[in-house]
Design an enzyme around this catalytic site. Structure first.
Site, short mmCIF file in Angstrom:
data_model
loop_
_atom_site.label_atom_id
_atom_site.label_comp_id
_atom_site.label_asym_id
_atom_site.label_seq_id
_atom_site.Cartn_x
_atom_site.Cartn_y
_atom_site.Cartn_z
CB ALA A 15 -0.91 0.00 1.24
N PRO A 16 0.85 2.04 -1.10
CG PRO A 16 0.63 2.89 -3.28
CD PRO A 16 0.16 1.77 -2.37
CG PHE A 36 -3.62 5.37 2.04
CD1 PHE A 36 -2.55 4.49 2.06
CD2 PHE A 36 -4.82 4.97 2.63
CE1 PHE A 36 -2.66 3.23 2.66
CE2 PHE A 36 -4.94 3.72 3.22
CZ PHE A 36 -3.86 2.85 3.23
CG HIS A 37 -4.37 2.02 -3.82
ND1 HIS A 37 -4.73 0.79 -3.33
CD2 HIS A 37 -4.89 2.07 -5.07
CE1 HIS A 37 -5.44 0.13 -4.23
NE2 HIS A 37 -5.55 0.89 -5.30
CB SER A 38 -6.47 0.69 1.60
OG SER A 38 -6.56 -0.43 2.46
#
Length: 951
Positions: free
Chosen positions: A788-789, A807-809
């Site tokens: 996750a970035p 944010f990407h979960s």
């Protein structure tokens, strides 16, 4: 008065006075304008867009010669007087260097004439008159300075003093470009006070060195004399070309001098043949690099293995050359095989993704077959083989240059069309002409060929070539790929895609020259050690240190191409090239598995193991080095003995082609240099429009590149800051692209992306109208699923520092990952001392589960609209800002996820949750009306059917 046989000599003058006159008038123009400008308008001409006196205290050339009267007029007067001696200087230089049948003196003289005309362009169209045309003429002048300088050095008569001065001044000129660019970036990007003054000193130094380089001709023109003779009738004199004694002596010597490399007899026909070969190489790499991105579309929509991945094996067609009848057909009828490879370029004519994929696969099948057959056929003719190998290498450089020009998309790919910036029809027509031209000579396969090498293993060169092909494709097929590996956020501590992508292209060109002219050096174990060290530095370091390693690695990989291909053709082409492409495919799959481990069989074995892929690639190249030296490599002396005229001619064409490509790349770098003067849409109201969008790797639902459609809707929605997820395209399967280049340049926004492709995420990017003061890249805890970035950036919004977190979960299946990630993000938000906006993909339902970690006392964040229950992935959270609006916009066919937008006022306290009608909202606070109702191009306000506004 003196007499000659034709009449009375009225005036005689040494040719050196042409040089002296040119030097004096040119220096008077520049230095005179500087003295007058400093005397009359000092404070005005030292001021730039950021600073004035005393921070800046020395003017640039453009400000001095073009902004004010009378210095502008004084400069133009002296430059006008310089033009006569200038053209005379070029004429005398041509007479000095001309040889019967030699092409280079004519070429250099033509370059000199064009360069002089371009000088007139930027002199008489100043930056005040028309900044764009002034810059176009200026950069074109600098571009033509390179072939003029190198040509003069190559053709210089054997006058040691003149050669020494030319080398010194040329070295100073080109060496000055490095600090010049550095301080320009310090001024333009970092806005460092005083940097422009230092830049100006280097800029004036370029003028001194440039004029001084031409002043050296005075030492060569002493042998000329101008005469005005009073005669009756027609002159009886004969025009005899000047020749120096050293060159006359060299005609009787069997040894070849460097000058003869450039003064062989040339023809435009042969040059066109060389260009056709280079374009054929460009086609090869364009078709090959398009296969991955067309395959990727299908697992992308299937969220797993689709079955179409098997078409990656289209590259192994060279195995068919192990069958004698097929090999004879390919060798003797190569034109038809090359024409069949153009299936890969015709794919754009179909709107059906499956049809385009199979067309590209067919193109790859035939292009690898055709090139392998050509290498095998030409192996009895070293000159033509070297030309073919050079064309393949130059084709890779041309492909990277084309992507550099088109902001990381190849204009003839099947994902391009006329609507999104493609040049498919033009590329196809040129491809047909190139094939017809490059195959117009008789089939070389009819000539007697030596039998394949029976001794030694064909496996070793195949391993080496497979590793090399993968290295070239994965790292060098786009000039920005290695930059994204070492990018580490703001403030800028390393290279930028523009202009520093040109550095990678220059390194590739240098490696090409080493492989062409010093093949014996390229395949040494010492050079291999340098390559391995460079790979380690590149992988382990960010910023400039990592990029220096990347440049050396690029140089090394390009230098290996000739020796590896020549080693492979000593064996059966079916075995070596078929196996090498099979090994290349294994590397490609490993290159995918390191990031797609959650969706592929056996994925965990290569999870986040780019280091392993890099190590095995270099080991494979080492096996190739062993194969090239195993049978007694030719020494440098033996290679020089094979340096017959036709081979030198082919090399000259290759060098000229390379120079043209590198000059084009330098021009692109200059023209694309970002302005960094971006303005938000509603500066007067201090309004911020922020958005989040999952963009599906810039491929739309119909497999077309979607950057332009994304650009249009972002611009029309007046978005100031937007987070883009699923945005890392720097892999073979995604085409090694960087969509932020196009979007940032066309929208006028700062761009941040990360973590990079070597960190194994699907990518996050941030585009901002506001300056990015600082940014950090984060990998959130992911023990089981995909990484996750996150990007945490501090933006300067109307003078107030505001944090934005993109944010990407992780996926729904990995509950532990998502729990740990929510806690990590909550801590990042809670630790921030500034107002903050979260633009995110959370994979949770409102007010349930991990949502309560993101929106909590620890994070101090608020939901942009807690009453919006119909969300699962995208969320906007905020604190410390006045929220005034919220909207959800349909995606059309660009991706599978909507756009969510929030409007905020900077510098005001948080408001209430009371929803108010649009009529009570100031016009400058509203969302655009064009997306109401049916909207435009499939984009409209949905869910609420209109934006929501808050008091």
């Amino acid at each position: 008065m003196p007499k000659d046989k034709d009449g009375t000599v009225l005036v005689s003058m040494s040719g050196k006075w042409v040089s002296h006159t040119h030097t004096v008038t040119a220096y008077c123009g520049f230095l005179g304008a500087l003295i007058v400008g400093m005397s009359l308008h000092f404070h005005k001409i030292v001021r730039n867009e950021h600073y004035g006196y005393p921070d800046e205290w020395f003017p640039s050339v453009s400000a001095t010669i073009g902004d004010r009267y009378p210095e502008r007029s004084l400069f133009q007067l002296f430059i006008c007087l310089t033009s006569g001696p200038r053209f005379a200087l070029i004429f005398l230089w041509f007479l000095l260097t001309a040889r019967a049948g030699a092409f280079a003196p004519k070429f250099v003289a033509t370059v000199g004439l064009i360069r002089s005309l371009l000088c007139g362009g930027w002199v008489y169209i100043t930056s005040t008159d028309d900044h764009d045309y002034h810059d176009i003429f200026m950069i074109s002048y600098l571009v033509f300075t390179l072939p003029w300088t190198l040509g003069c050095l190559a053709l210089s008569p054997m006058n040691r003093t003149a050669i020494r001065y030319r080398k010194l001044l040329a070295g100073l000129f080109f060496g000055t470009l490095v600090p010049l660019i550095y301080f320009f970036i310090q001024h333009k990007v970092h806005k460092v006070a005083g940097a422009y003054t230092i830049y100006a000193f280097f800029e004036w130094s370029l003028i001194l060195f440039d004029v001084g380089f031409d002043a050296v001709t005075a030492l060569d023109f002493e042998g000329f004399e101008f005469r005005v003779v009073d005669v009756k009738g027609v002159s009886k004199g004969k025009n005899v070309a000047l020749s120096d004694a050293v060159l006359e002596k060299s005609k009787m010597d069997k040894k070849h001098t460097p000058q003869q490399f450039l003064t062989e007899t040339y023809s435009w026909n042969d040059m066109l043949d060389a260009l056709a070969d280079v374009y054929s190489g460009f086609m090869f790499w364009s078709i090959l690099t398009s296969l991955g991105v067309t395959i990727w579309y299908f697992p992308l929509w299937h969220m797993g293995i689709s079955g179409y991945e098997v078409l990656v094996m289209a590259t192994v067609s060279p195995f068919l050359l192990g069958i004698g009848s097929i090999r004879r057909i390919v060798v003797n009828h190569s034109r038809y095989v090359y024409l069949l490879s153009l299936f890969g370029l015709t794919a754009f004519t179909s709107k059906v993704p499956e049809t385009r994929l199979f067309s590209v696969a067919a193109g790859v099948w035939f292009t690898t077959l055709a090139w392998t057959g050509s290498f095998f056929a030409e192996r009895a003719q070293p000159g033509r083989l070297e030309a073919k190998v050079s064309a393949l290498s130059l084709g890779l450089i041309a492909s990277s240059v084309a992507k550099f020009a088109c902001r990381s998309n190849n204009p003839i790919w099947p994902i391009m069309n006329t609507a999104n910036g493609g040049w498919n029809k033009t590329g196809l027509v040129l491809a047909v002409l190139a094939v017809l031209r490059s195959t117009r000579k008789g089939p070389v396969g009819e000539l007697p060929l030596p039998p394949p090498n029976k001794s030694g293993s064909s496996i070793l060169p195949a391993i080496g070539l497979g590793g090399l092909l993968f290295g070239l494709h994965s790292l060098l097929s786009d000039s920005s790929t290695m930059i994204t590996w070492v990018w580490d956020g703001y403030p800028v501590k390393g290279p930028l895609a523009v202009p520093h992508g040109a550095y990678a292209l220059a390194a590739m060109g240098a490696g090409f020259l080493i492989g062409l002219l010093r093949e014996d050096l390229a395949r040494t174990w010492t050079f291999y050690g340098v390559g391995c060290t460079a790979a380690a530095i590149f992988y382990r370091n960010s910023g400039w240190i990592g990029y220096y390693g990347a440049l050396v690695l690029a140089l090394y990989l390009m230098a290996l191409v000739p020796s590896f291909i020549q080693s492979a053709i000593k064996h059966s082409p079916g075995k070596t090239f078929g196996l090498s492409f099979l090994i290349y495919n294994v590397f490609v799959l490993a290159h995918v598995w390191v990031v797609a481990y959650a969706f592929v069989p056996g994925g965990p074995l290569l999870r986040e193991r780019t280091d392993l892929v890099m190590t095995v690639t270099m080991l494979a190249i080492g096996v190739g080095i062993f194969a090239t030296t195993r049978h007694g490599p030719k020494s440098a002396r033996e290679l020089r003995a094979e340096d017959f005229p036709s081979r030198r001619r082919f090399r000259s064409y290759a060098v000229y082609s390379l120079v043209g490509l590198e000059l084009f790349a330098a021009s692109i770098a200059y023209m694309r240099f970002p302005s960094f003067d971006y303005q938000p849409y509603h500066e007067g109201e201090k309004v911020l429009t922020a958005g989040i969008w999952t963009v599906h790797f810039a491929l739309d639902n119909d497999m077309w590149s979607s950057e332009r459609r994304m650009r249009d809707v972002i611009k029309e929605l007046e978005v100031d800051v937007i987070g883009l997820l699923e945005s890392d395209l720097q892999r073979i399967i995604m085409g090694n692209r960087d969509m932020t280049q196009f979007l940032a340049e066309d929208l006028g926004m700062y761009a941040d992306f990360g973590p990079g492709p070597n960190k194994h995420t699907w990518g996050a990017a941030l585009l901002s109208k506001f300056p990015i003061v600082n940014s950090t890249h984060h990998l959130l805890p992911s023990p089981a699923g995909e990484l996750a970035p996150a990007i945490l950036a501090t933006l300067d919004m109307y003078g107030e520092m505001v944090d934005v977190l993109v944010f990407h979960s992780g996926q729904e299946e990995d509950a532990l990952d998502r729990k740990l990630q929510s806690e990590g993000i909550a801590k990042l938000m809670g630790d921030s001392p500034r107002p903050l906006i979260l633009l995110s993909y959370l994979v949770t339902k409102p007010k349930q589960g991990n949502y309560n970690t993101y929106v909590s006392e620890a994070s101090r964040m608020k939901d942009i609209d807690s009453s919006d229950w119909d969300r699962w992935c995208e969320y906007i959270l905020y604190r410390g800002l006045k929220r005034i609006g919220y909207a959800r916009v349909s995606r059309s066919t660009i991706t599978d996820t909507e756009i969510q937008l929030g409007k905020f006022v900077i510098g005001e306290p948080e408001g209430t949750d009371e929803i108010i009608p649009e009529s009570e909202v100031p016009v400058g606070y509203r969302f655009p009306d064009m997306f109401k109702g049916q909207g435009v191009r499939g984009h409209k306000y949905h869910v609420f059917n209109e934006p929501r506004y808050y008091r």
